[in-house]
Design an enzyme around this catalytic site. Structure first.
Site, PDB file in Angstrom:
ATOM      1  N   ASP A   1       7.968  11.279   2.937  1.00 12.55           N
ATOM      2  CA  ASP A   1       7.112  10.118   2.729  1.00 12.55           C
ATOM      3  C   ASP A   1       6.168   9.965   3.914  1.00 12.55           C
ATOM      4  OD1 ASP A   1       6.186   7.961   1.258  1.00 12.55           O
ATOM      5  OD2 ASP A   1       7.437   6.554   2.362  1.00 12.55           O
TER       6      ASP A   1
ATOM      7  N   HIS B   1      -2.901  -0.324   5.233  1.00 13.85           N
ATOM      8  CA  HIS B   1      -1.464  -0.623   5.260  1.00 13.85           C
ATOM      9  C   HIS B   1      -0.910  -0.455   6.670  1.00 13.85           C
ATOM     10  CE1 HIS B   1       2.765  -0.758   4.103  1.00 13.85           C
ATOM     11  NE2 HIS B   1       2.944   0.408   4.694  1.00 13.85           N
TER      12      HIS B   1
ATOM     13  N   GLU C   1       6.557  -0.358  -2.348  1.00 15.91           N
ATOM     14  CA  GLU C   1       5.390   0.280  -1.739  1.00 15.91           C
ATOM     15  C   GLU C   1       4.656   1.014  -2.851  1.00 15.91           C
ATOM     16  OE1 GLU C   1       6.700   2.494   1.783  1.00 15.91           O
ATOM     17  OE2 GLU C   1       6.233   0.682   2.942  1.00 15.91           O
TER      18      GLU C   1
ATOM     19  N   GLU D   1       2.485   3.703  -4.095  1.00 17.36           N
ATOM     20  CA  GLU D   1       2.072   5.010  -3.572  1.00 17.36           C
ATOM     21  C   GLU D   1       1.768   5.962  -4.729  1.00 17.36           C
ATOM     22  OE1 GLU D   1       4.446   6.748  -0.470  1.00 17.36           O
ATOM     23  OE2 GLU D   1       5.384   4.836   0.054  1.00 17.36           O
TER      24      GLU D   1
ATOM     25  N   ASP E   1       8.041   3.260  -3.496  1.00 16.09           N
ATOM     26  CA  ASP E   1       9.009   3.523  -2.431  1.00 16.09           C
ATOM     27  C   ASP E   1       9.634   2.192  -1.999  1.00 16.09           C
ATOM     28  OD1 ASP E   1      10.323   5.274  -0.693  1.00 16.09           O
ATOM     29  OD2 ASP E   1       8.957   4.758   0.939  1.00 16.09           O
TER      30      ASP E   1
ATOM     31  N   ARG F   1      12.585  -4.591   4.201  1.00 15.80           N
ATOM     32  CA  ARG F   1      11.816  -4.848   5.437  1.00 15.80           C
ATOM     33  C   ARG F   1      12.677  -5.366   6.572  1.00 15.80           C
ATOM     34  NH1 ARG F   1       7.771  -1.615   4.267  1.00 15.80           N
ATOM     35  NH2 ARG F   1       6.671  -2.243   2.379  1.00 15.80           N
TER      36      ARG F   1
ATOM     37  N   GLN G   1      14.449  -2.383   7.907  1.00 21.23           N
ATOM     38  CA  GLN G   1      13.433  -1.538   8.553  1.00 21.23           C
ATOM     39  C   GLN G   1      13.066  -2.056   9.950  1.00 21.23           C
ATOM     40  OE1 GLN G   1       9.850  -1.280   6.205  1.00 21.23           O
ATOM     41  NE2 GLN G   1       8.760   0.006   7.681  1.00 21.23           N
TER      42      GLN G   1
ATOM     43  N   LYS H   1      14.613   2.733   3.543  1.00 18.63           N
ATOM     44  CA  LYS H   1      13.845   3.416   2.498  1.00 18.63           C
ATOM     45  C   LYS H   1      14.738   4.316   1.647  1.00 18.63           C
ATOM     46  CE  LYS H   1       9.886   2.249   4.569  1.00 18.63           C
ATOM     47  NZ  LYS H   1       8.581   2.031   3.989  1.00 18.63           N
TER      48      LYS H   1
ATOM     49  N   THR I   1      13.586   5.467  -4.824  1.00 17.94           N
ATOM     50  CA  THR I   1      12.143   5.706  -4.946  1.00 17.94           C
ATOM     51  C   THR I   1      11.910   6.000  -6.427  1.00 17.94           C
ATOM     52  OG1 THR I   1      11.979   6.590  -2.710  1.00 17.94           O
ATOM     53  CG2 THR I   1      10.236   7.207  -4.252  1.00 17.94           C
TER      54      THR I   1
ATOM     55  N   GLU J   1       2.715  -7.258   2.933  1.00 20.74           N
ATOM     56  CA  GLU J   1       1.312  -7.539   3.270  1.00 20.74           C
ATOM     57  C   GLU J   1       0.759  -8.708   2.457  1.00 20.74           C
ATOM     58  OE1 GLU J   1      -0.952  -3.547   3.745  1.00 20.74           O
ATOM     59  OE2 GLU J   1       0.892  -3.160   2.639  1.00 20.74           O
TER      60      GLU J   1
HETATM   61 CA    CA Z   1       6.628   4.625   1.882  1.00 18.66          CA
END
Ligand code: CA
Length: 419
Positions: free
Chosen positions: A125, A132, A198, A200, A232, A236, A239, A252, A256, A362
């Site tokens: 990833d 971002h 996420e 992606e 993904d 948070r 993380q 993570k 996914t 975000e």
């Molecule tokens: Ca990611």
């Protein structure tokens, strides 16, 4: 390129994501039949495994479709990919001579279950979205240190886990993990309360590379078989506590989710766009000989339990700072071999506007600015929320779609270590 008309009438509608120009690759099962390879056309799936077994589709080195995954076709290389597409267009185009023989291999998509379209070999990833990276860096480290010093020079990535990649429609259980909030004196083991998406794109590697032999950006582009939508899922709170100095790990590793169809690179050719202007010159090995990003409109929908969908973000794949070909080339600089079935996540695709941010982190600015959805607000994902990623390239009178990338977040286990 205009719409290529098909005798499968539903494929010719303007809003149809699967016209003859697309021909994305999936794996399906219908009724009691075992999963098998199919290609989406209109509101039907063409059973290409059956077509090959019946002798209507002959691929060099075949049979390649007698397994419930596309890896053998992916490994066969660009000549076979092109031959496959040319033959399918011949069989499905308006006025096709073999229409009668092909029609019996069409299965209604509505009644089919879709599976992971390829065996994921390994999953890497990246973190290649400029907006971002700046947004998250600002929240985690302050605006001064938002972009790490290497960011404008290297497509930063980490090695993820192929074992956690699942197909659209798979429920995702809220994870437990080690967290330490700003008010906590010591870390705690608790369910994540800041669970996130996420948005992606995933690049799917077809041709492998040799161990010890770096590849150029042009060679990397040739190795890519196609693209999928990729969510993904990210915790948070886990993380923020674990990510320094080696990057995300358990944050993570829950799941996914991929869209069910691989859109082959050939279907995206008309939509190639260049990477954005460089803020710092790249080292020569990362130069792109031609445009390698794609103009693919993306959106995220959130559906609360029993409620209606709210579209919470709209952005575009062309917002990436690095292309998948650059990421793949960089991945091999150490001599690392890439294998058929390797999956490369682009990194979260946020645009410059607030409404184009590709994660809830975000959109709610770290949870401090909840945003409106149907019947309430959200900062992070709540139990039984369903998140839907959609993407489409828009051609002259047709769309190239990926199929929805859907996941519902179900409640955390009461006690993950209860035995
Ligand atoms: Ca990611």
């Amino acid at each position: 390129m205009p719409l290529i008309r098909s005798w499968v009438e539903s494929a010719n509608g303007e809003g149809c994501p699967f016209p003859l120009n697309n021909l994305p690759c999936g794996v399906f099962s219908a009724g009691v039949a075992e999963p098998r390879c199919g290609v989406a056309i209109g509101d039907m799936i063409l059973d290409v495994a059956g077509l090959e077994a019946a002798g209507l589709l002959v691929l060099e080195g075949g049979p390649l479709l007698d397994v419930p995954f596309w890896n053998e076709v992916m490994a066969a290389g660009p000549m076979v990919w092109a031959a496959l597409r040319a033959r399918l267009v011949e069989l499905l185009a308006e006025g096709a001579a073999e229409r009668g023989a092909v029609a019996r291999w069409l299965v209604p998509m509505a009644g089919a279950e879709l599976h992971l379209p390829f065996l994921v070999s390994e999953y890497t990833d990246f973190y290649a979205g400029r907006h971002h990276a700046f947004n998250v860096g600002t929240m985690f480290r302050g605006a001064e240190n938002a972009l790490p010093p290497n960011w404008l020079h290297i497509p930063i990535g980490y090695n993820g886990r192929a074992s956690s990649v699942v197909v659209s429609g798979t429920d995702v259980r809220r994870p437990w993990g080690q967290v330490k909030g700003p008010q906590d004196e010591a870390p705690r083991f608790a369910p994540s309360t800041r669970f996130d998406i996420e948005l992606e794109m995933g690049a799917v590697v077809g041709l492998p590379s040799e161990h010890g032999q770096p590849v150029t950006v042009a060679e990397a582009d040739d190795m890519i078989f196609g693209y999928v939508l990729l969510n993904d899922w990210s915790a948070r709170d886990i993380q923020a506590w674990e990510y320094q100095p080696l990057g995300p790990f358990q944050a993570k590793a829950t799941a996914t989710t991929l869209s069910p169809w691989i859109v082959m690179k050939a279907a995206l050719e008309p939509f190639r766009v260049a990477i954005p202007a460089r803020e710092k010159p790249l080292l020569p090995y990362l130069h792109e000989p031609r445009p390698m990003l794609y103009d693919i409109a993306l959106e995220v929908g959130l559906v609360p339990e029993g409620g209606c969908e709210t579209v919470i973000s709209r952005t575009n794949y062309r917002e990436m700072y690095y292309s998948a070909a650059q990421q793949l080339a960089h991945h091999t600089t150490s001599g690392c071999a890439m294998n058929t079935g390797d999956l490369l996540g682009s990194g979260t695709i946020s645009g410059p506007e607030k409404a184009s941010r590709g994660s809830l982190l975000e959109l709610s600015w770290g949870g401090g600015e909840p945003f409106a959805i149907d019947g309430g607000t959200r900062s992070f994902i709540e139990d039984n929320d369903t998140l839907i990623l959609r993407g489409a390239a828009r051609g002259e009178g047709y769309l190239i779609g990926f199929g929805d990338c859907i996941g519902k977040v179900i409640p955390a286990l009461a006690d993950p270590y209860a035995r």
